[in-house]
Design an enzyme around this catalytic site. Sequence first.
Site, mmCIF file in Angstrom:
data_model
loop_
_atom_site.group_PDB
_atom_site.id
_atom_site.type_symbol
_atom_site.label_atom_id
_atom_site.label_comp_id
_atom_site.label_asym_id
_atom_site.label_seq_id
_atom_site.Cartn_x
_atom_site.Cartn_y
_atom_site.Cartn_z
ATOM 1 N N SER A 116 9.994 -15.543 34.104
ATOM 2 C CA SER A 116 10.100 -16.288 35.361
ATOM 3 C C SER A 116 8.732 -16.439 36.022
ATOM 4 O O SER A 116 8.593 -16.360 37.249
ATOM 5 C CB SER A 116 11.081 -15.600 36.324
ATOM 6 O OG SER A 116 11.532 -16.502 37.304
ATOM 7 N N LYS A 120 13.409 -23.287 37.766
ATOM 8 C CA LYS A 120 12.787 -23.222 36.439
ATOM 9 C C LYS A 120 13.705 -23.733 35.329
ATOM 10 O O LYS A 120 13.229 -24.059 34.239
ATOM 11 C CB LYS A 120 12.328 -21.791 36.143
ATOM 12 C CG LYS A 120 11.229 -21.286 37.078
ATOM 13 C CD LYS A 120 10.790 -19.881 36.725
ATOM 14 C CE LYS A 120 9.627 -19.412 37.586
ATOM 15 N NZ LYS A 120 10.022 -19.034 38.954
ATOM 16 N N SER A 136 14.177 -19.485 41.870
ATOM 17 C CA SER A 136 13.719 -19.667 40.484
ATOM 18 C C SER A 136 14.727 -20.365 39.578
ATOM 19 O O SER A 136 14.416 -20.614 38.410
ATOM 20 C CB SER A 136 13.325 -18.322 39.873
ATOM 21 O OG SER A 136 12.041 -17.937 40.314
#
Length: 393
Positions: free
Chosen positions: A129, A66, A63
């Site tokens: 997230s 992101k 993640s």
Amino acid sequence: MKSKFKLSFALLALAICSSASAEMAFPIPAIPQLDAEAYILIDAKSGEILAQYNAEQQRDPASLTKMMTSYVVGQALQSGRIKNDDMVVVSKDAWATGNPVLKGSSLMFLEVGKTVSVSDLNKGIIIQSGNDACIAMAEHVAGSQGAFVNLMNDYAKKIGLNHTHFETVHGLDAPGQYTTAKDMAYLGQALIRDLPEEYSIYKEKEFTYTLSKPQLNRNGLLWDTTLNVDGIKTGHTNAAGYNLVASAVDGNTRLISAVLGGRTFKGREEESKKLLVWGFRFFETANPVKAGTPVTTETIWYGDQNKIQLGAVNGAFITVPKGRAADVQVEYKIDDYIYAPITKGNAVGKMQFLLDGKVINEQPLVALQDIEETGFFGGVWDWICLQCHKLFS
């Protein structure tokens, strides 16, 4: 982007260690040992590397991807291509029930056919997230996930992330998707430097979408009262391990740590804290040349002005041992005669930064103003004066 003139931290350490011990408050101890596959610590303002281990080892970003999704969104908001109050219709691909790829992953819990604002989606990406939020935002910004991924990779090249490639908008493991601890740290630096409004979201500790229970930011260091952490992002998949890019401020110094391949959820926080505490305890950021303040004023030939101010457009930042910022000396060297026309930011030489008589950093010396070329008669006169100057000097 990091200046090509900057010296490595190894040279800085060598210069400091070779100085007289009486001039040091205490020696700088070794970098703490971390339980992680790769890590790096940088000074966000100078870009200098203070500590690293396997920092260019290819890793799965999870993640942390992101951060780049957020960077693209921030650029779209800053340019006016999208607005925070735009309403986005949730597609089937952005609906966890309709997209098996999202099953079991972190979500904002969007519902197909419903509308949600760009502002809420952005918080869903950064704070929760949410992989579904990434898909919905990508489709709104670029029309499709594929087109958005292309934007992510284009921006990665512009920032200088030479060992990073994205295949998804959310970071779930995918063939051909990779990054390094070093690239993630410098992506964090770009977020902070280029998109302060976007970055301000990263310090928010929770976000509630609809009337359900608020979801907490996964970056546990935001709750640590011993550090002034205001970002950045966590990540975890089975392939990546536990990742965390963190940034904190102490006085004039901002540090960014990237810990990849941590063993546990809390472990990545503990290892990141070790790096940040070590960095703040033994280093600080010096600003020996202020933004727009001339280091020198020199003669310019064939210009509509006779003098030009030289320095650093955005100021010069260097990393020094704690308590030594005031001891930094600045010297400069000009490559050759300076001729018009010249544009603000054009390099004409270099600045050298010295500590205890040793060069610890070099950065470009640039024009602080635009100067146009003079007319015909002024040019003739400058030519005569320049020949005389060359002859007698």
